[in-house]
Design a protein around this motif. Sequence first.
Motif, short mmCIF file in Angstrom:
data_model
loop_
_atom_site.label_atom_id
_atom_site.label_comp_id
_atom_site.label_asym_id
_atom_site.label_seq_id
_atom_site.Cartn_x
_atom_site.Cartn_y
_atom_site.Cartn_z
N GLY A 180 2.26 19.94 9.72
CA GLY A 180 1.79 18.82 9.44
C GLY A 180 1.05 18.06 10.26
O GLY A 180 0.76 17.93 11.19
N PHE A 181 0.25 17.77 9.16
CA PHE A 181 -1.27 16.43 9.40
C PHE A 181 -1.11 15.78 8.60
O PHE A 181 -1.10 16.37 6.70
CB PHE A 181 -2.46 17.17 9.45
N PHE A 182 -1.04 14.67 9.10
CA PHE A 182 -1.07 13.27 7.98
C PHE A 182 -2.36 12.13 8.93
O PHE A 182 -2.44 11.79 9.81
CB PHE A 182 0.21 12.47 8.09
N GLY A 183 -3.52 12.46 8.01
CA GLY A 183 -4.65 11.15 8.51
C GLY A 183 -5.39 11.02 7.57
O GLY A 183 -5.41 10.65 6.13
N TYR A 184 -6.42 10.14 7.53
CA TYR A 184 -6.90 9.32 6.67
C TYR A 184 -8.89 9.07 7.39
O TYR A 184 -9.05 9.38 8.70
CB TYR A 184 -6.92 7.73 6.94
N PRO A 185 -9.79 9.33 6.38
CA PRO A 185 -11.28 9.37 7.34
C PRO A 185 -11.76 8.52 7.93
O PRO A 185 -11.34 6.92 7.83
CB PRO A 185 -11.65 9.44 5.31
N ILE A 186 -12.07 8.95 9.15
CA ILE A 186 -13.18 7.84 9.45
C ILE A 186 -13.71 8.68 10.65
O ILE A 186 -13.31 9.74 11.50
CB ILE A 186 -12.42 7.18 10.03
N ALA A 240 0.77 -1.27 -0.13
CA ALA A 240 0.11 0.01 0.42
C ALA A 240 0.74 1.09 0.04
O ALA A 240 0.87 1.56 -0.94
CB ALA A 240 -1.05 0.05 1.03
N GLU A 241 1.65 1.37 0.98
CA GLU A 241 2.82 2.89 1.11
C GLU A 241 2.96 2.52 -0.39
O GLU A 241 3.75 3.71 -0.61
CB GLU A 241 3.89 2.27 2.09
N SER A 244 -3.82 4.60 4.67
CA SER A 244 -4.53 4.57 5.64
C SER A 244 -3.95 4.85 6.62
O SER A 244 -3.19 6.06 6.83
CB SER A 244 -3.88 2.79 5.48
N GLU A 245 -4.43 5.11 8.04
CA GLU A 245 -4.13 4.92 9.36
C GLU A 245 -2.77 4.44 9.40
O GLU A 245 -1.64 5.02 10.50
CB GLU A 245 -4.89 4.38 10.64
N VAL A 246 -2.23 3.62 8.63
CA VAL A 246 -0.80 2.98 9.01
C VAL A 246 -0.27 4.14 8.62
O VAL A 246 0.91 4.56 8.72
CB VAL A 246 -0.68 1.34 8.17
N ALA A 247 -0.20 4.63 7.19
CA ALA A 247 0.75 4.87 6.74
C ALA A 247 0.82 6.74 7.22
O ALA A 247 1.90 7.24 7.23
CB ALA A 247 -0.24 5.66 5.48
N ALA A 248 -0.80 7.11 7.69
CA ALA A 248 -0.46 8.80 7.95
C ALA A 248 0.62 8.63 9.09
O ALA A 248 1.54 9.12 9.59
CB ALA A 248 -2.16 8.52 8.99
N ILE A 249 0.12 7.31 10.45
CA ILE A 249 1.32 7.36 11.38
C ILE A 249 2.45 7.33 11.13
O ILE A 249 3.88 7.97 11.60
CB ILE A 249 0.64 6.46 12.28
N ASN A 250 2.83 5.98 10.00
CA ASN A 250 4.32 6.49 9.64
C ASN A 250 4.48 7.92 8.52
O ASN A 250 6.05 7.57 8.76
CB ASN A 250 4.10 4.78 9.12
N MET A 251 3.54 8.25 8.58
CA MET A 251 3.95 9.70 8.30
C MET A 251 4.67 10.79 9.16
O MET A 251 5.60 11.84 9.00
CB MET A 251 3.54 10.42 7.27
N VAL A 252 3.83 10.32 10.39
CA VAL A 252 3.69 11.66 11.61
C VAL A 252 5.30 10.99 11.88
O VAL A 252 6.50 12.26 12.20
CB VAL A 252 3.17 11.54 12.35
N TYR A 253 5.14 9.59 12.11
CA TYR A 253 6.66 8.91 12.70
C TYR A 253 8.32 9.78 11.51
O TYR A 253 8.91 10.68 11.95
CB TYR A 253 7.19 7.92 12.11
#
Lengths: 244, 369
Positions: B25-31, A103-104, B57-66
């Motif tokens: 910086g904001f990284f998110g996913y709709p929910i 996905a990434e 995805s939320e997974v990608a969003a938190i890793n972008m935050v990382y």
Amino acid sequence: MQKVFEKPQALSDTPFAYCPGCLHSVVHRMIAEVIDELGVLDRTIGICPVGCSVFMYEYMECDMIEAAHGRAPAVATGVKRMLPDSVVFTYQGDGDLASIGTAEIVHAAARGEKISVIFINNGTYGMTGGQMAPTTLIGQKSSTCPGGRDAAAAGYPIRVCEMLATLDGPSYITRVAPVDPVGLTKTKMAIKKAFRNQVDGKGFSLVEVLSNCPTQWKMTPVESLSWIDENVVPYFQPGVFADR
Amino acid sequence: MTTKKILMKGNEAVVRGAIAAGCRGFFGYPITPQNEVPEYMSVLMPQAGGVFLQAESEVAAINMVYGAASTGARVMTSSSSPGISLKQEGISYIAACELPAVIVNVQRGGPGLGNIAPGQADYFQAVKGGGHGDYKLLTLAPWSVSECFYLTALAFDLADRYRNPAMVLSDAIVGQMIEPVELPDKIEVNIPPKPWATTGRKGRGKNVINSLWISPDQMEEVNRRLQAKYTLAMEREVRYQELAVEDADLVLVAYGSVARICRTAVDLARSERLSVGLFRPIGLFPFPTLPIQWLAECGKRFLVVEMSHGQMVEDVRLAVNGRAEVIFYGRSGGVVPTPTEILDRIRKTYGRSAGVSHYRLNPGPEARR
């Protein structure tokens, strides 16, 4: 005495811990040479993966971030978006990029993220003991398909370059096979182009390197290179899939 | 300072608090029910010169935050319960790498896909670690739109102060409700220098952001450093509010939207001359253990009310440590307890205590119904 050969500045003094004959160290060195040649050491941030190259942060002299398995393109996106003038690369294996991190990588490519991805495809999970990878060839043996990969049970190997080339986002997608001097030269040129694209402000660049794993393939280094040439190259054809 | 009162949703106040605090910086996913956060961010963050990105995805969003937090910038993500579960691996990495970042959870009914109604069943996940390994999130729980603004801003300060992820634990009521608020145009922002950030090594040696420590001794050293930070935070970062507690013999303990409902229940109980007060933890980690312990030593009983089947009540019981009675009342799955059903539960506790003389002076709770 004239010095005619030296270690790139972008490479640290830490000795590689890779197995003898593994191409990881060759590709690490090429990346370091490219960073030196482009003069971007002070603004390069590398993202290393989970897998054999998990310790890449030990070997590089640029700033480095260790990512969770498969998430390097997302981490790279976060870095590059906050620091648009930096040069950001990810270094990922086939389990990392083509399995857990599909996905990434797909979405980083679709967004045209201005990052360089070095994708090491050796068809196995080397570090965990040689399990079947998303790029393991049909019939190829692994510790989780000891009888050889069976398409009926495990599906087919994923051609990442061809898949990503269907997207409009990427600037440069290429596959190289560093199994001989010509292949090594092409690999270095491809990596350099992927990095230069970032310096030039272009978008997503990915270099898939057909790599080996003498240890898990249970071959000598020389045998492993011949095996790539005879078995891997026919399925994963080298070439340029996007260049714009 | 502006004096203009405007109507605002809790989720919008989160966005405005974050931007006022220097989040870029904001990284998110709709929910649902947190969608106003990315929606307002998509407009306001670029206006503030920051980055808004809707992740895959939320997974990608938190890793972008990382990655973004690794550069030293103030960055955040938001989500709701199932999405927060997806972020746990990344949050563990952020904590292990000692990166400051803010995560907002607008809790909904669960478990599983649950629903989009309010819930508080992510308390354990928020305050006990959530992902793998020994780490904590500095957790703040707003109960009003105004607090959504100020506690989100505070979360960034705490994250920087402790180099640790901070969580704003909201819920579908707090996030969705609209209240009049008076927000400042500007707040004081002091972002500390971040010499550890991976910004390119210009003028220094290389920096590495990493949580891989193959040597157990080194890994234990990292753990000890984390625990030392949490111990320090437990000394310095306890936040709570007491309402009508001094003369109370029964203290309601609730946080977030349930504390608002309990405040009404306290008023109702007081109108029946029941000596009831409210203790509201504002910070959930560190938890206000000592203030609750003190109230227990003063002989007060406790009624903990949550939108869960009993999570924060465990921390209250640890604080009370057997010194006093701790009663629990909870609704779950998106069901919100009403002031009158909490009042009923309060009456019942007095009914049980009918043997105590001064309660006999009042008509019994059952008689009043």
